[in-house]
Design an enzyme around this catalytic site. Sequence first.
Site, PDB file in Angstrom:
ATOM      1  N   ASP A   2     -10.600   8.715  22.393  1.00 29.46           N
ATOM      2  CA  ASP A   2     -11.673   8.547  23.364  1.00 29.46           C
ATOM      3  C   ASP A   2     -11.115   8.705  24.773  1.00 29.46           C
ATOM      4  O   ASP A   2     -10.139   9.419  24.977  1.00 29.46           O
ATOM      5  CB  ASP A   2     -12.320   7.169  23.165  1.00 29.46           C
ATOM      6  N   HIS A  23     -15.919   4.500  28.596  1.00 28.54           N
ATOM      7  CA  HIS A  23     -16.482   4.778  27.274  1.00 28.54           C
ATOM      8  C   HIS A  23     -15.608   4.248  26.135  1.00 28.54           C
ATOM      9  O   HIS A  23     -16.072   3.561  25.217  1.00 28.54           O
ATOM     10  CB  HIS A  23     -16.678   6.292  27.152  1.00 28.54           C
ATOM     11  N   SER A  71     -22.217   7.584  20.063  1.00 32.57           N
ATOM     12  CA  SER A  71     -20.900   7.074  20.458  1.00 32.57           C
ATOM     13  C   SER A  71     -20.760   5.597  20.154  1.00 32.57           C
ATOM     14  O   SER A  71     -19.644   5.095  20.004  1.00 32.57           O
ATOM     15  CB  SER A  71     -20.676   7.279  21.956  1.00 32.57           C
TER      16      SER A  71
END
Length: 1218
Positions: free
Chosen positions: A45, A270, A456
């Site tokens: 990520d 994220h 996600s």
Amino acid sequence: MIPSDYSNKFYPVDGVVPKHETQAYEFLKKFPEYDGRGVTVGILDTGVDPGAPGLSVTTTGLPKFKNIVDCTGAGDVDTSVEVAAADSNDYLTITGRSGRTLKLSKEWKNPSKKWKVGCKLAYEFFPKDLRKRLQKLETEDMNKSNRKLLQDATDEYAKFKDKFPEAPLDKDNLQTQKELEARIECLKQLAEKFDNPGPLYDVVVFHDGEHWRVVIDSDQTGDIYLHKPLADFNVAQEWSTFGSLDLLSYGVHVYDNGNITSIVAVSGTHGTHVAGIIGANHPETPELNGAAPGCQLVSLMIGDGRLDSLETSHAFSRACSEIIKNEVDIINISFGEDAGIPNKGRVIELLRDELAGKRNVVIVSSAGNNGPAYTTVGAPGGTTFDVISVGAYVTSGMMQAQYNLLSTVHDTPYTWCSRGPTLDGDTGVSIYAPGGAITSVPPYSLQNSQLMNGTSMSSPSACGGISLILSALKAQKKPYTAAAIKKAVMYTSKDLRDDFNTGMLQVDNAYEYLAQSDFQYTGARSFTINGNIGNSKRGVYLRNPTEVCSPSRHMFNVAPKFEDGEEYEKSHFEVQLSLATTQPWIQAPEYVMMAGTGRGIPVRVDPTALAPGHHFGKVLAYDASNESRRCVFEIPVTVMKPSSISNTCFSLRDVSFEPTLIKRHFLVPPKGATYVEIRVKATSELESTNMLWISVNQTIPQTKLNEASTELIMPVTQNEVTTKLVSIDDSYTLELCMAQWWSSLEPMVLDIDVNFHGIKVVNGKEINLISSQGLKRVDCASIRRENFKPDITLKDYVDSFKPTNTVIKPLGDRDIMPDGQQLFELMATYSVEISEKTELKADFAVPHNMYDNGFNGLFFMVFDSQKQRVHYGDMYTSSHTLEKGEYLYKFQLLSVDPSTLERFRNVTLRLTKKLKKPITLPLYADHIDFCDNKTYERENIDAGVVESFVVGTNIEGEQYASELKENSLLTGELKFGDCEKGTVPVTLVLPPKISTKEDTKLGEKCANIVQLQVDLLSKLADQEKEKHLKYLQSSYKNSLEVQLAKLDIVKETNERLSTADSILSLIDTEALSRYYSCQQKVEDTIPRDVVLEKKMALQRDAFIRALVVKCETFSTQGHKDKDNYFQNYQLLLNWLENSDPRVWQIKKDYYKSQNQYGLALKALLELLKENGNSGKMDVAKLLSEEKELLVNLGWNYWHDIVFVETVKRVPPYSYALF
């Protein structure tokens, strides 16, 4: 309810990080010791921040992180330079790579006494949102500091004006006034062009005898003895932060024997949020825990901070190697891109074959956020064999806790969640999981937690749940395979009445399924499925009219998957299968006996009796010899039967929409259609504006989704018509998918009209013109009566470049792939000169795909003449702006096969730029009108009628713009009216330019013998050059050419002055002045004396050159001969054009010698502005002078800014690392 009714209500925390939906909560209640402990989860990520809440330790007290790795290279620092330390009493001191003096602790153990140094600009790897926050603060600080300096300068100027209210007449006071005015102007200019390069960190690396140690001067003071040296993160899980303002955590890794240091920081929030969903551990508030609080994490950053956290193939390749090195059990990939070819490509092979196949790493990945249309899953999650692809689901509990809705709606997949099938027939989405959470984010974001949603978030929800299963299996020492895990979670999922029978992950059910399994049984193994017709490779996928008009037979070669070293198992493999179909229109054999090499299985599909719309079924294969009779593999069958359009309009009346409801129509576009006009009108009363999501989707072979699909979010307001235009391809079935946004609560009734339009070029989908042809006929046809006003406008031009240098070499240890193969790098360099500030796009002649690509990575950087990196990019064509100057494009292409790279040694760089003035090509009715120059005039075109016109292709005169080269390619489009859709691409190859070279007289062609002999100097060695120069001086004593040559060679100051004086003595200055004064009055009609022009031009250039040398020399001699300096200075300025860069150089030197630092700085800033990107200018020296002037002016704030700017503009480490 009244407020008192809520007084005893507690917040619905179960919906904050949802775990009930997947049975993760129930599983942990039943088996608290199987909370993820013993499981290592890899997170590919944007990186995970080790300082984020809940990510410190596991439930058993182990460090939450085993390792953090930057796989992108964004944080790499060149630390190859070694320096020696000097003993300075309490400290050791060295000079850092930035030029700062660094103080080292004598207590640091360094047996070799070798110190490696490097430096790094923070904004080269800080997350974009952090950069913005810091830049805002820096701008505020600059304004505050500069206001004080500006106030002081203004006050000083005001005092001077009080003393001299009128303009001073004497030279000294006039210069003082100009100096004070220049200081004010410089401060304003510095503030106006302020672009703070951000913090600059010095990095020191040494070996303590056991491990490499890294110290970063994060406070930029040089006092690095105050900082703790960090080892590679995996050695001791050590990390730090850069400062209390940024709060950005970092760890380090050292590679290549200390020559490269990697600063590992996140490139966004994220990845940390993903980690929180998987395994956050909050001992005091366990309801906020992730699904598997006992697991350990390995953060593998694939989101490149240089690309706003976009993943790269190179980073992915490195991450796959790190997964093996760090013994990762399961990975989460909440990243993805469109892919034109599913289940194929170098990154896909690493995931599918090396990780899942050979090493049983369980791979969980997001399906994508491009729904609700079908065939919208992304790579790698939705398109890759043996990867668990996760769709996003929202439940009423999540709606209450996360979304602040006035009321809840039905549990549903999120509207935007991607759907299958894949282009090759697989279902695309394996399972669903909750697609939203409020959980941990990095401290730099100045938040403790944050709401994020998307696949996600559903992927880590599933990954955490599956980690619980692995925790139980590993604790019981029960073997498993990645294939068995995928089958278990799919076949035990909760039925959601999904179009493809995809269900919600059920952790407890899947565990029971696996606990009762014999892992020697057939179902624990993967089965590859390969079809032989069209797109139907891993399943049957019928969509276009010719595919559904009659029954079709498909042969699938199905085989168990064996890895190298399993030859014995393969030879003894045999399974008896019973097959069943879930739909009556699907036929398959009842029984199949299969050996280790596999077996062909025929499947017949008869869609002829099916109604238009979506239909789905499966061929299920069961192990007939096993009592459990579990499903071994399945072959999905999808039919999307389209409806034909009787005319050019498709209308829907009084269509009801409500939250979660999706309506789909599959349409066969009329032949010739190039775009659709979608008109939406609400026929029901609406309290407020509602949102309608429309996807216009087509599946085109080997074409990425974003090139074949359009998503529209249309606002719907009562009594208003909303219209959108969408380009389409008439060769493929069109899916019109419409949905009310899942959280738009108010129902609505709509009238929808879909009008097809299209004027097409009869022969092909684009027009290629050759200017030298003069003319070309174009034939057009329309599907309906349309306005027909064709116009061909060329707006851009493309220049192509071949590399000036190409090197192919192996990379380092961290680029050894999981199968042991070494990555090789092709580095191609291109020289580009930009004549003026230009916006351009760069692309290279290789595939522009991320996952479905035959290379392991591609990346490029752009450097100016001072080796400053000014732009970077990857596989996507990127737009950037370059100032006037000289640039190098460096292009990196990666592969494990150097022979593959060798084929691309001369790969082409294409730069696309806008024409200053678009070129509209003339159109004529026919070739006779072309001859008569009678332009084409037409208003309409009727359906089915071919209309022709002729294009005039000749480009010359003013149209052949100065920026164009003979190999430039002009690009534009053919439009048929005001509509921007349905246009036709046009390219035009330029003809040679018309020569404008003037005839020369015979006398001008005679060789200049003196100049020829002077030119010989450049080809001679030192002694021979000196000997030849003496010969020239004795033979041609009064030759300007010889004296100018001498001026280029001699270095000693007095000799240069003497030579300059000799040049001046050979020139009649008055005659030279008269000539150029008269030239300004000469009319163009008077014939030119070319010989005299050249003679006078030589004298003028020599005169200026001699004065430049004299002024340069005087500027270094302080106040010696001050009057002579001033006279030469004024004379030189009279002769130089204002645009000549030497003007500012001369002014800068003169004012500096007079201690007029404001005027000197003003000149220097102009010099940098006009020539900072020129390779002929010593920018490092100019910036050093700027720092000196700022110190002299007492502007220390600006000195510190320029100190960092110098490292950015003229890097001490040469070209930046890739």
